[in-house]
Design an enzyme around this catalytic site. Structure first.
Site, PDB file in Angstrom:
ATOM      1  N   LYS A  45       7.946 108.060  86.373  1.00  0.00           N
ATOM      2  CA  LYS A  45       7.544 107.210  87.502  1.00  0.00           C
ATOM      3  C   LYS A  45       8.083 107.738  88.820  1.00  0.00           C
ATOM      4  CE  LYS A  45       7.932 102.937  84.824  1.00  0.00           C
ATOM      5  NZ  LYS A  45       8.602 101.615  84.867  1.00  0.00           N
ATOM      6  N   LYS A  47      10.842 107.500  90.022  1.00  0.00           N
ATOM      7  CA  LYS A  47      11.658 106.437  90.656  1.00  0.00           C
ATOM      8  C   LYS A  47      13.135 106.744  90.379  1.00  0.00           C
ATOM      9  CE  LYS A  47       8.881 102.165  90.124  1.00  0.00           C
ATOM     10  NZ  LYS A  47       8.879 100.817  89.475  1.00  0.00           N
TER      11      LYS A  47
HETATM   12  N1  C2G Z   1       6.210  92.160  89.684  1.00  0.00           N
HETATM   13  C1  C2G Z   1       5.681  90.983  90.217  1.00  0.00           C
HETATM   14  N2  C2G Z   1       5.850  90.723  91.534  1.00  0.00           N
HETATM   15  C2  C2G Z   1       6.520  91.578  92.337  1.00  0.00           C
HETATM   16  C3  C2G Z   1       7.061  92.762  91.808  1.00  0.00           C
HETATM   17  C4  C2G Z   1       6.901  93.040  90.458  1.00  0.00           C
HETATM   18  O1  C2G Z   1       5.070  90.183  89.489  1.00  0.00           O
HETATM   19  N3  C2G Z   1       6.654  91.266  93.663  1.00  0.00           N
HETATM   20  C5  C2G Z   1       6.018  92.432  88.258  1.00  0.00           C
HETATM   21  C6  C2G Z   1       5.239  93.719  87.982  1.00  0.00           C
HETATM   22  O2  C2G Z   1       3.844  93.484  88.048  1.00  0.00           O
HETATM   23  C7  C2G Z   1       5.702  94.063  86.572  1.00  0.00           C
HETATM   24  C8  C2G Z   1       7.149  93.545  86.550  1.00  0.00           C
HETATM   25  O3  C2G Z   1       7.284  92.617  87.642  1.00  0.00           O
HETATM   26  O4  C2G Z   1       4.927  93.343  85.615  1.00  0.00           O
HETATM   27  C9  C2G Z   1       8.167  94.661  86.706  1.00  0.00           C
HETATM   28  O5  C2G Z   1       7.871  95.357  87.902  1.00  0.00           O
HETATM   29  P1  C2G Z   1       8.431  96.864  88.051  1.00  0.00           P
HETATM   30  O6  C2G Z   1       9.878  96.882  87.720  1.00  0.00           O
HETATM   31  O7  C2G Z   1       7.950  97.390  89.364  1.00  0.00           O
HETATM   32  O8  C2G Z   1       7.678  97.565  86.854  1.00  0.00           O
HETATM   33  P2  C2G Z   1       6.760  98.891  86.933  1.00  0.00           P
HETATM   34  O9  C2G Z   1       7.482  99.936  87.689  1.00  0.00           O
HETATM   35  O10 C2G Z   1       5.431  98.453  87.368  1.00  0.00           O
HETATM   36  O11 C2G Z   1       6.771  99.384  85.410  1.00  0.00           O
HETATM   37  O12 C2G Z   1       4.968 100.474  81.155  1.00  0.00           O
HETATM   38  C10 C2G Z   1       4.882  99.598  82.274  1.00  0.00           C
HETATM   39  C11 C2G Z   1       5.868  99.991  83.343  1.00  0.00           C
HETATM   40  O13 C2G Z   1       7.168 100.100  82.820  1.00  0.00           O
HETATM   41  C12 C2G Z   1       5.836  98.968  84.480  1.00  0.00           C
END
Ligand code: C2G
Length: 133
Positions: A45, A47
């Protein structure tokens, strides 16, 4: 027992994350979170997390909505996780809408609306601006 599974990085845990986990947990009786490892975040990612996997894991485990945290080490582990943990529902925020529909052969797939106004990226940006005045 109806089991729910979701995945994410969950760095700088914020209320958007918590609202997602709360709604995901409400779809069943038990919530499993596949938490992206530091290596997965960096290699897949691109990140760099502020908190380490263990620190992010301890924060999630402190939430009443989370029952189990497992490592997410690959994009390809979801089917085996759903089978291994007998998950009935897979949940992700709708920024992933459609991306995991292949799981419909194994469990329900639910995309929930993201909390629009907050993100880890935005938090880092805001803090950086405050620091630089
Ligand atoms: N999320 C949300 N609202 C936000 C930020 C995040 O609902 N303002 C949700 C995202 O949609 C996700 C979860 O919180 O379902 C975790 O977000 P992230 O840590 O950014 O996850 P991500 O990097 O999208 O990784 O295999 C799937 C990946 O691991 C998802």
């Amino acid at each position: 027992m109806r089991k729910v599974i979701t995945y994410g990085t969950y760095d700088l845990l914020h209320y958007g994350h918590v609202k997602l986990l709360q709604r995901a947990r409400a779809l069943g009786d038990y919530l499993i979170v596949g938490l992206s490892t530091d290596e997965f975040n960096w290699n897949e990612k691109h990140k760099k997390c502020y908190f380490s996997y263990e620190e992010r894991k301890s924060l999630l485990e402190a939430l009443r909505y989370v029952d189990l945290v497992i490592p997410e080490q690959s994009w390809d582990q979801k089917i085996s996780d759903v089978k291994e943990f007998r998950a009935d529902v897979f949940v992700m925020g709708d920024d992933w809408e459609g991306k995991f529909d292949f799981l419909k052969d194994y469990c329900e797939v639910v995309y929930l609306p993201r909390t629009p106004e907050i993100s880890t990226t935005q938090i880092k940006k805001d803090l950086g601006e405050k620091k630089n005045g």
